[in-house]
Scaffold this active site. Sequence first.
Site, mmCIF file in Angstrom:
data_model
loop_
_atom_site.group_PDB
_atom_site.id
_atom_site.type_symbol
_atom_site.label_atom_id
_atom_site.label_comp_id
_atom_site.label_asym_id
_atom_site.label_seq_id
_atom_site.Cartn_x
_atom_site.Cartn_y
_atom_site.Cartn_z
ATOM 1 N N ASP A 167 -21.854 32.213 -42.469
ATOM 2 C CA ASP A 167 -22.280 31.204 -41.497
ATOM 3 C C ASP A 167 -23.819 31.145 -41.434
ATOM 4 O O ASP A 167 -24.504 32.065 -41.898
ATOM 5 C CB ASP A 167 -21.707 31.593 -40.127
ATOM 6 C CG ASP A 167 -21.546 30.418 -39.179
ATOM 7 O OD1 ASP A 167 -22.126 29.358 -39.451
ATOM 8 O OD2 ASP A 167 -20.849 30.565 -38.158
ATOM 9 N N ASP A 175 -17.125 21.907 -36.888
ATOM 10 C CA ASP A 175 -16.563 22.594 -35.720
ATOM 11 C C ASP A 175 -15.735 21.627 -34.885
ATOM 12 O O ASP A 175 -15.044 22.050 -33.965
ATOM 13 C CB ASP A 175 -17.684 23.186 -34.855
ATOM 14 C CG ASP A 175 -18.153 24.522 -35.402
ATOM 15 O OD1 ASP A 175 -17.414 25.135 -36.189
ATOM 16 O OD2 ASP A 175 -19.259 24.954 -35.045
HETATM 17 C C1 DGJ Z 1 -20.202 28.248 -36.158
HETATM 18 C C2 DGJ Z 1 -18.999 28.044 -37.017
HETATM 19 O O1 DGJ Z 1 -18.925 26.714 -37.430
HETATM 20 C C3 DGJ Z 1 -17.755 28.457 -36.253
HETATM 21 O O2 DGJ Z 1 -16.615 28.208 -37.031
HETATM 22 C C4 DGJ Z 1 -17.856 29.901 -35.873
HETATM 23 O O3 DGJ Z 1 -17.828 30.682 -37.026
HETATM 24 C C5 DGJ Z 1 -19.123 30.138 -35.081
HETATM 25 N N1 DGJ Z 1 -20.284 29.629 -35.756
HETATM 26 C C6 DGJ Z 1 -19.306 31.621 -34.818
HETATM 27 O O4 DGJ Z 1 -20.513 31.914 -34.243
#
Ligand code: DGJ
Length: 692
Positions: A447, A510
């Site tokens: 990430d 997300d």
């Molecule tokens: C952003 C990501 O897009 C999410 O899926 C998740 O992993 C969060 N970060 C965790 O901090």
Amino acid sequence: MPVEMTPGDLPVFALHTETTSYAFTVTAEGLVRHLHWGGPVAAADMIVEPVWELSTNDLIQDIVVQEYPCHGRFRYNEAALRVRFPDGGRELDLRYREAILGDERLDVVLEDDKGLEVTLHYSVLPEVDALVRWATITSRVPGVVLESVASAQFHVPFRDLDLRNVSGHWGAEQQEVVQRVSTKVVLESRRGISNHHHSPYAVLSREATEVAGRVWAAALAFSGNTKVVVEQTQYGETLLQLGVNDHDTEVALDPGVGFETPQVVAVYTEGGLGGMSRKMHAYGESLMDPQVRPVLYNSWEATNFAVTAEGQIALAQKAAEIGTELFVVDDGWFGRRNPDQTGGIHDGLGDWWVDPEKFPAGLSPLIEAVQEAGMRFGLWVEPEMVNPDSDLFAAHPDWIYREPGREVDQARGQYVLNLNLPEVEEFIIETLDGLLRDNDIDYVKWDANRPMSQVGVRRDVWFGHIAALYRIVAEIKRRHPGVLVESCASGGGRIDFGALAVFDDFWTSDNTDALDRLEIQRAYSLVYPPRAMRAWVTDVPNFLSQRSIPLSFRFHSAMMGSLGIGCDLTAMSPEDLAASSRYISEYKQLRPLMRDFHRLENPSSNDYRLFQYSSPQGAVLFAFLPASRLGHKPTTVRLRGLDPHARYRFTHDWQQREVSGEYLMNRGLRLWLQGDYASSVIRFDRITEPTG
Ligand code: DGJ
């Protein structure tokens, strides 16, 4: 033959893919002049028309369409290359020197007598029906600085083209934008991450529909700051240039060491937007590991930072019961990763040790439980970042990007590590390597939750950061063969062909609302392959939209990509768990048929969204009706990509039927969905042997 060159001092070069040709020549002045990008032509047939200056304001360098036009002389459109020589001069005068011809590759060398050499690389991908271009810039003298460098420039011999790209932001990535190009359009990323806001490609078309019409498209393989310039010239054609963004960027050239730009893939088709997408998908697929992407469970939406061994084992047991193949623990398992009373988080990142309070016996009990339940295990990391309260930051405050004389800004309570420092690169490699050696991990979710900023005095760090990122991921995969690495950057911030060549899985957004996802996924499929599109089924009401969409629609929407589950399975009703298990099993059976992706037309006045996969063995139709309105009308679904002479078996309106591919593509099926958030998935099995 894929690469041709005519004899003589001013040769014509032609590159041929299965259905297209690309041609250029050399002018008497030594300029590399573009001639053709479109349907097939032979080099020997090429008529090289003379070029006339229109006036003393429209001179030859500006009018000759060049393969790699540089700054200087009478050239005023976007320059593919700008440098600063040691004497302070900035004008470039590149002339053709030679061409090196391979079977499927052509290198054209240009030279400036102030000591600079540019090699234009062209490679033909016959199986993808595409061309790949990039450039290498080499200085023979010390003190030359690159101020701006594109990977390639293309020319489309039309004006008033439609340009397609995406625009958006976190939670709303990949919103398709279509605009008529009548002047100059610049699509760029300046945040160190390729594509929350735009994506580094351009799709140019003329009167194209999904099934017909000319389309020229090119995409850059780079995951950092990118720049795509589309420019309609005064002379009636359109230029397209793609490259690393020159915003806040300069690179000093070491004599004799070439600077190699990222690659650009280019396709042309008369088969409309759908035809273009399938070529781009084939290119993306050619970069990706062919193994089937497992159905995964991810803990993020269910537990957020509150992960514990017990809680994750409980989720894993349920995940295995419904047929999940991979269990991924997201953020929260390491360091002192706990939000404060306001929800802010300032600790954890950088300290990649397992939190003993959340996992008193380490990760092993969880990993064993996951494996005993028949799943593989995956773990979330954010290696490019550090929190201010972490042990890593206390030990190495100088490892982050810093602007002299300024306080460093935090975003999400974190700083960006300077991956340009060799010690930082080594720290990340060794830390991840240790994590993967100490724990049986099959999958890493990588990430990156904030943009880069305040990068300090050096201007080559934007590019260097991504080069280091690629090296680190490649090294981890080399040391741990078979491990899949997911690219995620606060949702879908890092999806591009550069990332596709290095990572294996991609978090699309997300935003997991199943209706929003139809839009996001449709635009994603314009250029990127759906197998690279992770889609989770999550709980309702959705945390972003607050909409409660039925489980069937949520599953069908997510089954269009690589299926994942993000629900709190411990709170799910037995009925929903049983239904989830059925959908996952259906998805696994459909997976082999999900090869070529089609966005289908909807002739109904009701807002059906229709998508389809075809393969030599059959097809899968995904149909959605978000809201029934005004008369609850049916639609007609005309399938695509089938063998017209083969027969297909399917179940429709509770009846098993058998008809020809020709029937399904030409007359089609009437489909009548009713109610709100109605959806249906129909499987078509080819019952005669595939012809090829
Ligand atoms: C952003 C990501 O897009 C999410 O899926 C998740 O992993 C969060 N970060 C965790 O901090």
